[in-house]
Design a protein around this motif. Sequence first.
Motif, PDB file in Angstrom:
ATOM      1  N   PHE A   1       0.527  18.299 -11.792  1.00 19.65           N
ATOM      2  CA  PHE A   1       0.592  19.728 -11.463  1.00 19.65           C
ATOM      3  C   PHE A   1       1.772  20.397 -12.150  1.00 19.65           C
ATOM      4  N   GLN A   2       2.894  19.708 -12.227  1.00 20.20           N
ATOM      5  CA  GLN A   2       4.057  20.277 -12.903  1.00 20.20           C
ATOM      6  C   GLN A   2       3.788  20.447 -14.395  1.00 20.20           C
ATOM      7  N   ASP A   3       3.118  19.481 -14.999  1.00 21.27           N
ATOM      8  CA  ASP A   3       2.761  19.601 -16.413  1.00 21.27           C
ATOM      9  C   ASP A   3       1.857  20.814 -16.636  1.00 21.27           C
ATOM     10  N   ASP A   4       0.873  20.995 -15.759  1.00 20.42           N
ATOM     11  CA  ASP A   4      -0.018  22.158 -15.870  1.00 20.42           C
ATOM     12  C   ASP A   4       0.758  23.457 -15.716  1.00 20.42           C
ATOM     13  N   THR A   5       1.671  23.492 -14.752  1.00 19.65           N
ATOM     14  CA  THR A   5       2.470  24.693 -14.525  1.00 19.65           C
ATOM     15  C   THR A   5       3.359  24.996 -15.723  1.00 19.65           C
ATOM     16  N   LEU A   6       3.998  23.984 -16.265  1.00 17.64           N
ATOM     17  CA  LEU A   6       4.851  24.182 -17.441  1.00 17.64           C
ATOM     18  C   LEU A   6       4.040  24.688 -18.626  1.00 17.64           C
ATOM     19  N   GLN A   7       2.853  24.153 -18.827  1.00 11.43           N
ATOM     20  CA  GLN A   7       2.009  24.611 -19.930  1.00 11.43           C
ATOM     21  C   GLN A   7       1.589  26.062 -19.718  1.00 11.43           C
ATOM     22  N   ALA A   8       1.241  26.420 -18.495  1.00  6.36           N
ATOM     23  CA  ALA A   8       0.865  27.808 -18.200  1.00  6.36           C
ATOM     24  C   ALA A   8       2.045  28.746 -18.434  1.00  6.36           C
ATOM     25  N   LEU A   9       3.229  28.356 -17.989  1.00  5.83           N
ATOM     26  CA  LEU A   9       4.417  29.175 -18.213  1.00  5.83           C
ATOM     27  C   LEU A   9       4.727  29.304 -19.699  1.00  5.83           C
ATOM     28  N   ASN A  10       4.571  28.227 -20.435  1.00  4.72           N
ATOM     29  CA  ASN A  10       4.810  28.265 -21.868  1.00  4.72           C
ATOM     30  C   ASN A  10       3.826  29.206 -22.560  1.00  4.72           C
TER      31      ASN A  10
ATOM     32  N   MET B   1       0.809  -1.202   0.000  1.00  7.94           N
ATOM     33  CA  MET B   1       0.000   0.000   0.000  1.00  7.94           C
ATOM     34  C   MET B   1       0.851   1.264   0.000  1.00  7.94           C
ATOM     35  N   GLU B   2       1.941   1.233   0.724  1.00  6.02           N
ATOM     36  CA  GLU B   2       2.782   2.422   0.807  1.00  6.02           C
ATOM     37  C   GLU B   2       3.351   2.792  -0.561  1.00  6.02           C
ATOM     38  N   LEU B   3       3.765   1.808  -1.325  1.00  3.78           N
ATOM     39  CA  LEU B   3       4.313   2.051  -2.660  1.00  3.78           C
ATOM     40  C   LEU B   3       3.251   2.657  -3.570  1.00  3.78           C
ATOM     41  N   GLU B   4       2.043   2.146  -3.468  1.00  6.60           N
ATOM     42  CA  GLU B   4       0.956   2.673  -4.302  1.00  6.60           C
ATOM     43  C   GLU B   4       0.653   4.136  -3.945  1.00  6.60           C
ATOM     44  N   GLY B   5       0.695   4.468  -2.689  1.00  6.15           N
ATOM     45  CA  GLY B   5       0.480   5.853  -2.257  1.00  6.15           C
ATOM     46  C   GLY B   5       1.572   6.778  -2.754  1.00  6.15           C
ATOM     47  N   ARG B   6       2.802   6.315  -2.702  1.00  3.61           N
ATOM     48  CA  ARG B   6       3.917   7.117  -3.200  1.00  3.61           C
ATOM     49  C   ARG B   6       3.801   7.344  -4.706  1.00  3.61           C
ATOM     50  N   VAL B   7       3.406   6.309  -5.430  1.00  4.60           N
ATOM     51  CA  VAL B   7       3.236   6.437  -6.883  1.00  4.60           C
ATOM     52  C   VAL B   7       2.116   7.421  -7.189  1.00  4.60           C
ATOM     53  N   ASN B   8       1.023   7.332  -6.462  1.00  3.41           N
ATOM     54  CA  ASN B   8      -0.091   8.270  -6.659  1.00  3.41           C
ATOM     55  C   ASN B   8       0.349   9.702  -6.377  1.00  3.41           C
ATOM     56  N   GLU B   9       1.127   9.897  -5.324  1.00  2.00           N
ATOM     57  CA  GLU B   9       1.634  11.230  -4.994  1.00  2.00           C
ATOM     58  C   GLU B   9       2.533  11.760  -6.105  1.00  2.00           C
ATOM     59  N   LEU B  10       3.408  10.911  -6.609  1.00  4.44           N
ATOM     60  CA  LEU B  10       4.289  11.326  -7.706  1.00  4.44           C
ATOM     61  C   LEU B  10       3.507  11.648  -8.973  1.00  4.44           C
TER      62      LEU B  10
ATOM     63  N   SER C   1       0.461  12.702  -9.087  1.00  8.93           N
ATOM     64  CA  SER C   1      -0.236  13.953  -8.818  1.00  8.93           C
ATOM     65  C   SER C   1       0.701  15.143  -8.998  1.00  8.93           C
ATOM     66  N   ARG C   2       1.895  15.039  -8.441  1.00  6.90           N
ATOM     67  CA  ARG C   2       2.882  16.115  -8.591  1.00  6.90           C
ATOM     68  C   ARG C   2       3.242  16.332 -10.057  1.00  6.90           C
ATOM     69  N   LEU C   3       3.408  15.250 -10.780  1.00  2.00           N
ATOM     70  CA  LEU C   3       3.739  15.343 -12.199  1.00  2.00           C
ATOM     71  C   LEU C   3       2.643  16.063 -12.970  1.00  2.00           C
TER      72      LEU C   3
END
Length: 68
Positions: free
Chosen positions: A16-25, A1-10, A12-14
Amino acid sequence: MELEGRVNELESRLAFQDDTLQALNDVLVQQQRVVDRLQLQMAAMLKRHEELLGQFESSEEEAPPPHY
């Protein structure tokens, strides 16, 4: 379960980063358009300034009117 939570968190972060990069672009593209437009306007203003200077200089070379 812990691994699955970490993957979900990553994932999610990815996302948000994709959205931020697109907005900056998007902002960067818009700013480049503004810079391009301003460069064109500046070139036109410099050309007009040189034309006006040429007219002013040519009028100074003319002989003074007879009443001088």
